[in-house]
Design an enzyme around this catalytic site. Structure first.
Site, PDB file in Angstrom:
ATOM      1  N   LYS A 116       0.832  -1.199   0.000  1.00  0.00           N
ATOM      2  CA  LYS A 116       0.000   0.000   0.000  1.00  0.00           C
ATOM      3  C   LYS A 116       0.870   1.254   0.000  1.00  0.00           C
ATOM      4  O   LYS A 116       1.880   1.329   0.712  1.00  0.00           O
ATOM      5  CB  LYS A 116      -0.908  -0.029   1.222  1.00  0.00           C
ATOM      6  CG  LYS A 116      -1.876   1.127   1.340  1.00  0.00           C
ATOM      7  CD  LYS A 116      -2.757   0.950   2.574  1.00  0.00           C
ATOM      8  CE  LYS A 116      -3.766   2.068   2.726  1.00  0.00           C
ATOM      9  NZ  LYS A 116      -4.668   1.843   3.883  1.00  0.00           N
TER      10      LYS A 116
ATOM     11  N   SER B 168      -9.080   2.362   2.582  1.00  0.00           N
ATOM     12  CA  SER B 168      -8.087   3.064   1.790  1.00  0.00           C
ATOM     13  C   SER B 168      -7.066   2.130   1.134  1.00  0.00           C
ATOM     14  O   SER B 168      -6.267   2.560   0.317  1.00  0.00           O
ATOM     15  CB  SER B 168      -7.352   4.094   2.654  1.00  0.00           C
ATOM     16  OG  SER B 168      -6.674   3.484   3.737  1.00  0.00           O
TER      17      SER B 168
ATOM     18  N   SER C 202      -9.750   0.045   6.819  1.00  0.00           N
ATOM     19  CA  SER C 202      -9.179   0.171   5.481  1.00  0.00           C
ATOM     20  C   SER C 202      -8.532  -1.069   4.901  1.00  0.00           C
ATOM     21  O   SER C 202      -8.189  -1.093   3.722  1.00  0.00           O
ATOM     22  CB  SER C 202      -8.164   1.321   5.457  1.00  0.00           C
ATOM     23  OG  SER C 202      -8.830   2.551   5.590  1.00  0.00           O
TER      24      SER C 202
END
Length: 501
Positions: A95, A170, A194
């Site tokens: 990420k 996210s 997330s």
């Protein structure tokens, strides 16, 4: 290209032979036994990215040359008869909120458009030491301050099951990468859901272990980087995978204390690789709530999750009780908790410099006239929730809920306005998630099934404080009873086979 025969225990999707369909546990074994090379596995992953990612935008930075070089080094070490790490050349996507030394970490923000960290996050150090192959960085909303996938500096990630819809956030790109076989393993981070949001919307497994199991630094803790240093008391880094075994494997690498994280805790009470072996839930006391007593839930989600909860009773031997936990809804205080963890002065200076190019919802949040009373009320609400939660969980081994109140919705929205034909308050579609960031309990999203429109739905499995092993064991038991890893989005079915593209 050498094709790997399918393992009967691990369904491998469209052809049963593609390297991109094999679990990480299988790939690591095959590479270590030199039945397939790390170079071949890396090439297959990069080929899958090339074929699919022009439409889906899972990656914002692809480190192809570095990945090929690292794979070649691992193959050379094996050829010399040397031992390699437990990940043994398995590709991993990271990420873009997680720091990577020498690799841009833009965090979806114009404020960090040219930022290249001078050190790895602790989890990345551990991946490198375990001989993972890093493929690149995955799409996020700006600084992680959103549950959907758009940001001002890179294309919006798209849900592989329906590219007109969001994959969630996210950890958006990480969910897309795993769901499509671009990467067998991915790291996400979860400050308010997330990891679990894109896991649910993309049909993969996502784990938020107990607070402190996976240490964080420099993410959330380096005061030099406003925005990136937010979420300290809420954030968890966790695995996103296609199987529970793969998540356990990744946890065995990234978990464990580190002095750079004052919240990190020992892991001697958890043998990660043993948690998924022969899972037996017989006699466990399981609570199930479809709505917490106050959340509107899409009827299609409720149908799927109701059926998943029945699996625990009918097939796994659990005593399942449908309950109203009686929690006080903490949603109104969540963003005050986040901003109380943030360098608000630094973020406001960032808005002053870059605000016209930043995400409007983030600018509004940062510039809101927060008061000490806002932050104090939020901390009191958190204490109340923690106390309600431990009292409730003293009667149960596990809690089951929907992961999200809705399936994936169209790109361009921060969330649906209506759920079950009722107007919703902002963030109510996320209302099953951030309570467990506030309490620090372990929680996972497992694929539970699909709506009538073919959109994935997740079931959330929550454990008691520090009961990470229980969550992984329950996840593995559910996976064995209702397997999901053989389900692939149509875009994968339509893609050329490896070597044909």
């Amino acid at each position: 290209m050498t094709l790997v025969p399918p393992s009967p225990a691990h369904p491998t999707g469209r052809t049963g032979t593609e390297l991109t369909a094999l679990p990480a546990t299988v790939l690591a074994r095959l590479i270590r036994d030199r039945e397939v090379s790390a170079a071949e596995v890396t090439a297959a992953a990069l080929d899958r990215v090339r074929v699919l990612d022009g439409d889906l935008h899972a990656f914002v930075e692809l480190t192809a040359a570095e990945a090929r070089s690292r794979a070649a080094e691992i193959d050379a070490a094996l050829a010399r008869g040397e031992e390699v790490g437990v990940l043994a050349g398995v590709p991993v996507a990271i990420k873009d909120l997680i720091a990577t030394r020498g690799i841009p970490t833009r965090s979806g923000s114009p404020a960090y458009a040219t930022f290249v960290p001078d050190e790895d996050d602790i989890v990345v150090e551990r991946l490198r030491a375990a001989d993972a192959v890093i493929l690149g960085k995955t799409t996020v909303p700006e600084l992680g301050f959103s549950a959907v996938a758009q940001n001002p500096v890179s294309p919006t990630a798209r849900n592989p099951w329906d590219p007109t819809r969001t994959p969630g956030g996210s950890s958006a790109g990480s969910g897309v990468a795993v769901a499509t076989g671009m990467a067998p393993l991915a790291l996400g981070s979860d400050g308010g859901g997330s990891v679990r949001i894109p896991a649910s919307l993309c049909g993969v497994y996502g784990l938020k272990a107990s607070m402190g199991r996976v240490p964080l630094y420099p993410g959330c803790r380096d005061e030099r980087y406003p925005g990136m240093s937010s979420w300290e008391s809420l954030e968890h880094i966790g695995p996103m995978t296609r199987t529970v075994d793969d998540a356990a494997l990744l946890m065995s690498v990234i978990a464990g204390p580190d002095p750079r994280d004052r919240h990190s805790i020992p892991t001697a009470d958890v043998d990660w690789l043993a948690t998924t072996v022969g899972p037996d839930l017989t006699g466990l006391r399981v609570a199930y709530t479809a709505d917490f007593g106050y959340l509107p839930v899409d009827p299609a989600v409720r149908r799927v999750v109701d059926a998943a909860a029945r699996v625990f009773a009918d097939r796994l031997g659990c005593a399942v009780e449908e309950v109203d936990p009686g929690f006080t809804d903490p949603q109104a205080h969540f963003w005050a908790m986040v901003l109380n963890d943030s360098d608000l002065d630094g973020m406001r200076a960032m808005v002053a410099e870059h605000g016209t190019r930043m995400s409007p919802h983030l600018v509004e949040l940062v510039m809101r006239p927060w008061t000490a009373e806002d932050f104090s009320r939020a901390q009191t609400a958190r204490k109340r929730l923690v106390n309600q939660m431990w009292r409730f969980m003293s009667d149960y081994d596990l809690l089951l809920t929907p992961t999200l109140a809705v399936p994936a919705f169209p790109i361009g929205f921060q969330g649906p306005d209506l759920i079950d034909d009722r107007l919703t308050s902002p963030g109510s579609w996320l209302g099953f998630l951030n309570p467990f960031n506030m309490t620090g309990q372990p929680a996972a999203s497992v694929p539970a099934g699909f709506t009538e429109h073919g959109l994935p739905v997740g079931l959330q499995i929550v454990g008691r404080h520090l009961a990470d092993a229980s969550v992984l064991t329950a996840s593995a038991a559910f996976e064995a009873a209702a397997p999901w890893a053989s389900a692939w989005p149509a875009c994968v079915d339509a893609a050329p086979a490896i070597g044909e593209a």
